[in-house]
Design an enzyme around this catalytic site. Structure first.
Site, PDB file in Angstrom:
ATOM      1  N   CYS A 113      54.464   1.449  23.895  1.00 15.35           N
ATOM      2  CA  CYS A 113      54.282   1.975  22.527  1.00 15.35           C
ATOM      3  C   CYS A 113      55.229   3.158  22.413  1.00 15.35           C
ATOM      4  O   CYS A 113      54.812   4.304  22.522  1.00 15.35           O
ATOM      5  CB  CYS A 113      52.840   2.429  22.312  1.00 15.35           C
ATOM      6  SG  CYS A 113      51.611   1.227  22.868  1.00 15.35           S
ATOM      7  N   ALA A 114      56.506   2.900  22.216  1.00 14.07           N
ATOM      8  CA  ALA A 114      57.502   3.915  22.554  1.00 14.07           C
ATOM      9  C   ALA A 114      58.006   4.779  21.408  1.00 14.07           C
ATOM     10  O   ALA A 114      58.496   5.872  21.653  1.00 14.07           O
ATOM     11  CB  ALA A 114      58.692   3.247  23.236  1.00 14.07           C
ATOM     12  N   ALA A 115      57.924   4.302  20.157  1.00 11.48           N
ATOM     13  CA  ALA A 115      58.515   5.087  19.066  1.00 11.48           C
ATOM     14  C   ALA A 115      57.729   6.386  18.820  1.00 11.48           C
ATOM     15  O   ALA A 115      56.504   6.374  18.941  1.00 11.48           O
ATOM     16  CB  ALA A 115      58.546   4.275  17.777  1.00 11.48           C
ATOM     17  N   PRO A 116      58.381   7.500  18.514  1.00  2.17           N
ATOM     18  CA  PRO A 116      59.818   7.661  18.302  1.00  2.17           C
ATOM     19  C   PRO A 116      60.655   7.811  19.567  1.00  2.17           C
ATOM     20  O   PRO A 116      61.878   7.860  19.474  1.00  2.17           O
ATOM     21  CB  PRO A 116      59.897   8.936  17.464  1.00  2.17           C
ATOM     22  CG  PRO A 116      58.685   9.714  17.854  1.00  2.17           C
ATOM     23  CD  PRO A 116      57.616   8.717  18.166  1.00  2.17           C
ATOM     24  N   GLY A 117      60.039   7.933  20.732  1.00  3.26           N
ATOM     25  CA  GLY A 117      60.863   7.947  21.944  1.00  3.26           C
ATOM     26  C   GLY A 117      60.695   9.161  22.843  1.00  3.26           C
ATOM     27  O   GLY A 117      61.426   9.323  23.820  1.00  3.26           O
ATOM     28  N   GLY A 118      59.720  10.037  22.532  1.00  2.31           N
ATOM     29  CA  GLY A 118      59.519  11.235  23.358  1.00  2.31           C
ATOM     30  C   GLY A 118      59.319  10.886  24.828  1.00  2.31           C
ATOM     31  O   GLY A 118      60.011  11.397  25.711  1.00  2.31           O
ATOM     32  N   LYS A 119      58.384   9.973  25.085  1.00  8.18           N
ATOM     33  CA  LYS A 119      58.074   9.687  26.486  1.00  8.18           C
ATOM     34  C   LYS A 119      59.119   8.753  27.094  1.00  8.18           C
ATOM     35  O   LYS A 119      59.373   8.799  28.295  1.00  8.18           O
ATOM     36  CB  LYS A 119      56.656   9.138  26.617  1.00  8.18           C
ATOM     37  CG  LYS A 119      55.673  10.172  26.079  1.00  8.18           C
ATOM     38  CD  LYS A 119      54.279   9.965  26.457  1.00  8.18           C
ATOM     39  CE  LYS A 119      53.404  11.023  25.810  1.00  8.18           C
ATOM     40  NZ  LYS A 119      53.463  11.086  24.327  1.00  8.18           N
ATOM     41  N   ASP A 181      51.125   4.571  25.785  1.00  5.73           N
ATOM     42  CA  ASP A 181      50.827   5.795  25.023  1.00  5.73           C
ATOM     43  C   ASP A 181      50.267   5.289  23.690  1.00  5.73           C
ATOM     44  O   ASP A 181      50.996   5.103  22.724  1.00  5.73           O
ATOM     45  CB  ASP A 181      52.129   6.593  24.839  1.00  5.73           C
ATOM     46  CG  ASP A 181      51.902   7.951  24.206  1.00  5.73           C
ATOM     47  OD1 ASP A 181      50.824   8.542  24.419  1.00  5.73           O
ATOM     48  OD2 ASP A 181      52.800   8.428  23.495  1.00  5.73           O
ATOM     49  N   CYS A 234      46.586  10.874  22.070  1.00  3.37           N
ATOM     50  CA  CYS A 234      46.511  12.238  21.550  1.00  3.37           C
ATOM     51  C   CYS A 234      45.201  12.388  20.786  1.00  3.37           C
ATOM     52  O   CYS A 234      45.149  13.020  19.737  1.00  3.37           O
ATOM     53  CB  CYS A 234      47.737  12.591  20.719  1.00  3.37           C
ATOM     54  SG  CYS A 234      48.037  11.450  19.390  1.00  3.37           S
TER      55      CYS A 234
HETATM   56  N1  SAM Z   1      55.170   7.207  23.014  1.00  2.00           N
HETATM   57  C1  SAM Z   1      55.636   7.739  21.756  1.00  2.00           C
HETATM   58  C2  SAM Z   1      56.359   9.022  22.018  1.00  2.00           C
HETATM   59  O1  SAM Z   1      56.088   9.705  23.001  1.00  2.00           O
HETATM   60  O2  SAM Z   1      57.236   9.362  21.210  1.00  2.00           O
HETATM   61  C3  SAM Z   1      54.494   7.898  20.772  1.00  2.00           C
HETATM   62  C4  SAM Z   1      53.699   6.654  20.597  1.00  2.00           C
HETATM   63  S1  SAM Z   1      52.459   6.717  19.384  1.00  2.00           S
HETATM   64  C5  SAM Z   1      51.246   7.667  20.140  1.00  2.00           C
HETATM   65  C6  SAM Z   1      51.828   5.103  19.448  1.00  2.00           C
HETATM   66  C7  SAM Z   1      52.801   4.020  19.071  1.00  2.00           C
HETATM   67  O3  SAM Z   1      52.115   2.760  19.145  1.00  2.00           O
HETATM   68  C8  SAM Z   1      53.356   4.128  17.666  1.00  2.00           C
HETATM   69  O4  SAM Z   1      54.752   4.102  17.700  1.00  2.00           O
HETATM   70  C9  SAM Z   1      52.810   2.895  16.963  1.00  2.00           C
HETATM   71  O5  SAM Z   1      53.708   2.380  16.042  1.00  2.00           O
HETATM   72  C10 SAM Z   1      52.576   1.926  18.103  1.00  2.00           C
HETATM   73  N2  SAM Z   1      51.564   0.890  17.794  1.00  2.00           N
HETATM   74  C11 SAM Z   1      50.768   0.772  16.702  1.00  2.00           C
HETATM   75  N3  SAM Z   1      50.006  -0.331  16.774  1.00  2.00           N
HETATM   76  C12 SAM Z   1      50.322  -0.939  17.925  1.00  2.00           C
HETATM   77  C13 SAM Z   1      49.894  -2.135  18.576  1.00  2.00           C
HETATM   78  N4  SAM Z   1      48.969  -2.910  18.021  1.00  2.00           N
HETATM   79  N5  SAM Z   1      50.453  -2.455  19.763  1.00  2.00           N
HETATM   80  C14 SAM Z   1      51.370  -1.658  20.342  1.00  2.00           C
HETATM   81  N6  SAM Z   1      51.813  -0.509  19.777  1.00  2.00           N
HETATM   82  C15 SAM Z   1      51.310  -0.158  18.598  1.00  2.00           C
END
Ligand code: SAM
Length: 460
Positions: A113-119, A181, A234
């Site tokens: 679950c990578a966007a926006p890419g911090g981790k 994440d 979070c």
């Molecule tokens: N890891 C990211 C970072 O550090 O920048 C932040 C991730 S954010 C907490 C969770 C991410 O999960 C979002 O980008 C969201 O779009 C994605 N997401 C939403 N629904 C999802 C699903 N059903 N399966 C996987 N990822 C999902």
């Protein structure tokens, strides 16, 4: 903005290690979240000269708190990927990875679950050059920002994917490290986004729990025996954190992993109710960071053997004539292969060719490695990603810019530069590459990507 925290959330946290209702509420009354950045080891610059004396983030080797929140959009170094503006608590991922897996090995890592890419940018900096990082984002509208941030970071051993966790789960026993994440109810970020308080409800937490379990069940088969699963949110809710840890231990062959910490960091170690699975909690009344939970697990049982579809992949090798045009632009001795897809050349580590074949046959990839450019009339038209990568030959002509010129360049305006040079050149700010220009006598063409340009006006 002053706001009242949901009583149902506060009540649900009573008795949880590290939760002290009164200071917790007080710290939310006048939210002043700390601003922090993490430096890109591929793009060193004099951070202290640029921003003054900074306080290091104790659990991170390259993270610093800034005394105040600058306008990152008007900082050329941010655009160049010299640092990432990341919330301090999330940087604890570094400790989890470093303490639980041999980072000198050649690993296959997935940020699901990578966007926006911090981790993902953090993982990219931690993994060895022979390792593979797949950064995935399922939500279509969020995938482009992930791609952009990974391009800025400049690593070559990275694939950006846009797939449902279920598709990745089909790559059985493939990854040594999987980070989930997870999307969550977001209470940990109330101080940064007070409006989110209105959207919080016990029902929303339950909805998130269901989604978190689905994501974890879908991805679990892709983790190798002995592999590391890292789960984070979070959210403050026990249902999304410790209870998910218990559910993971109940449902799968996973063993909790304990992480060492210094007492002075003030991070709270919690244990889940049933399996006493270790989790690490960040409370903003105890440390300089926002609400965060992270837990690590090792997979005991391998399950089914690695099974991948090996369809014929779409990449073709670069013809020798074109390879001879491109190679001089790259550093000597690089072990990257060059491929072409739809006329666009990209570089990817030679040692990871089989991974490129396997992953591209199974997933939809937004980006593989570093885009190098296109051949037109026997010459390379270099891609912006090449300028931002560590692949570029240092012999390319470099023109340093002052801040105002750098901002003109990043707005894609005409940049006035006094130079005898003709042809392609890299423009830099504080020794970090910003992108390409082409000097044609009196005219200078600005090759900064249109879709990345600064549109906002700076308030003086
Ligand atoms: N890891 C990211 C970072 O550090 O920048 C932040 C991730 S954010 C907490 C969770 C991410 O999960 C979002 O980008 C969201 O779009 C994605 N997401 C939403 N629904 C999802 C699903 N059903 N399966 C996987 N990822 C999902």
């Amino acid at each position: 903005m002053k706001f009242t925290l949901p009583a149902a959330l506060l009540d649900s946290l009573e008795g949880l290690d590290g939760f002290d209702r009164e200071p917790f509420c007080r710290i939310h009354e006048h939210p002043e979240p700390a601003t922090s950045i993490r430096l890109n080891p591929l793009k060193p610059f004099d951070v202290f000269r640029e921003y003054g004396k900074l306080e290091p983030i104790p659990w991170s080797r390259s993270g610093y708190y800034l005394p105040e929140r600058p306008s990152f959009i008007f900082d050329p170094l941010w655009h160049a990927g010299a640092y990432y503006a990341q919330e301090a608590s999330g940087m604890f991922l570094e400790q989890c990875v470093q303490q639980s897996i041999d980072l000198s090995a050649s690993l296959r890592a997935l940020d699901l679950c990578a966007a926006p890419g911090g981790k993902s940018t953090l993982l990219q900096s931690l993994l060895s050059e022979d390792s593979l990082l797949v950064s995935n984002e399922v939500i279509k509208s969020r995938a482009p920002i992930l791609e952009e941030n990974m391009s800025r970071w400049g690593g070559v051993n990275n694939l950006v994917a846009h797939n449902d966790p279920r598709d990745l789960g089909k790559m059985t026993n493939y990854f040594d490290l999987i980070l989930v994440d997870a999307p969550c109810s977001g209470s940990g970020l109330f101080r940064k986004d007070p409006a989110a308080v209105r959207e919080w409800s016990p029902d929303a937490v339950q909805l998130c729990c269901g989604r978190q379990r689905r994501i974890l069940s879908d991805i679990y088969p892709a983790l190798k025996k002995g592999g590391l699963l890292i789960y984070s949110t979070c959210s403050y809710s026990i249902a999304e954190n410790e209870d998910i840890a218990d559910w993971l231990c109940d449902s799968f062959s996973l063993l909790p992993v304990r992480i060492d910490m210094r007492a002075s960091w003030n991070i709270t170690e919690t244990k889940s109710r049933k399996y006493e699975a270790f989790g690490y909690r960040f409370f903003p009344d105890k440390l300089k960071g926002e609400g965060f939970y992270i837990a690590c697990f090792k997979k005991e049982d391998g399950g089914r053997p690695e099974r991948l579809t090996h369809k014929k992949h779409k990449w073709s090798g670069l013809p020798a004539k074109e390879e001879a045009i491109v190679r001089p632009w790259l550093r000597e001795g690089l072990s990257v292969n060059l491929y072409v897809l739809d006329g666009e050349i990209f570089a990817f580590p030679a040692a990871l060719e089989q991974d490129l074949v396997a992953v591209s046959a199974n997933l939809y990839l937004k980006k593989a490695g570093v885009r190098i450019g296109k051949i037109a009339q026997g010459e390379l038209v270099p891609n912006h990603e090449l300028a931002l990568s560590a692949l570029l030959n240092k012999k390319n002509v470099v023109i340093p810019l002052k801040k105002e010129q750098a901002l003109q360049y990043l707005r894609k305006e005409t940049v006035t530069i006094d130079t005898e040079h003709r042809g392609w050149a890299i423009v830099q700010y504080e020794g970090v590459n910003l992108g390409w220009i082409k000097v044609l006598g009196a005219r200078i063409n600005n090759y900064y990507p249109k879709e990345w340009r600064i549109l906002k006006e700076e308030k003086k």
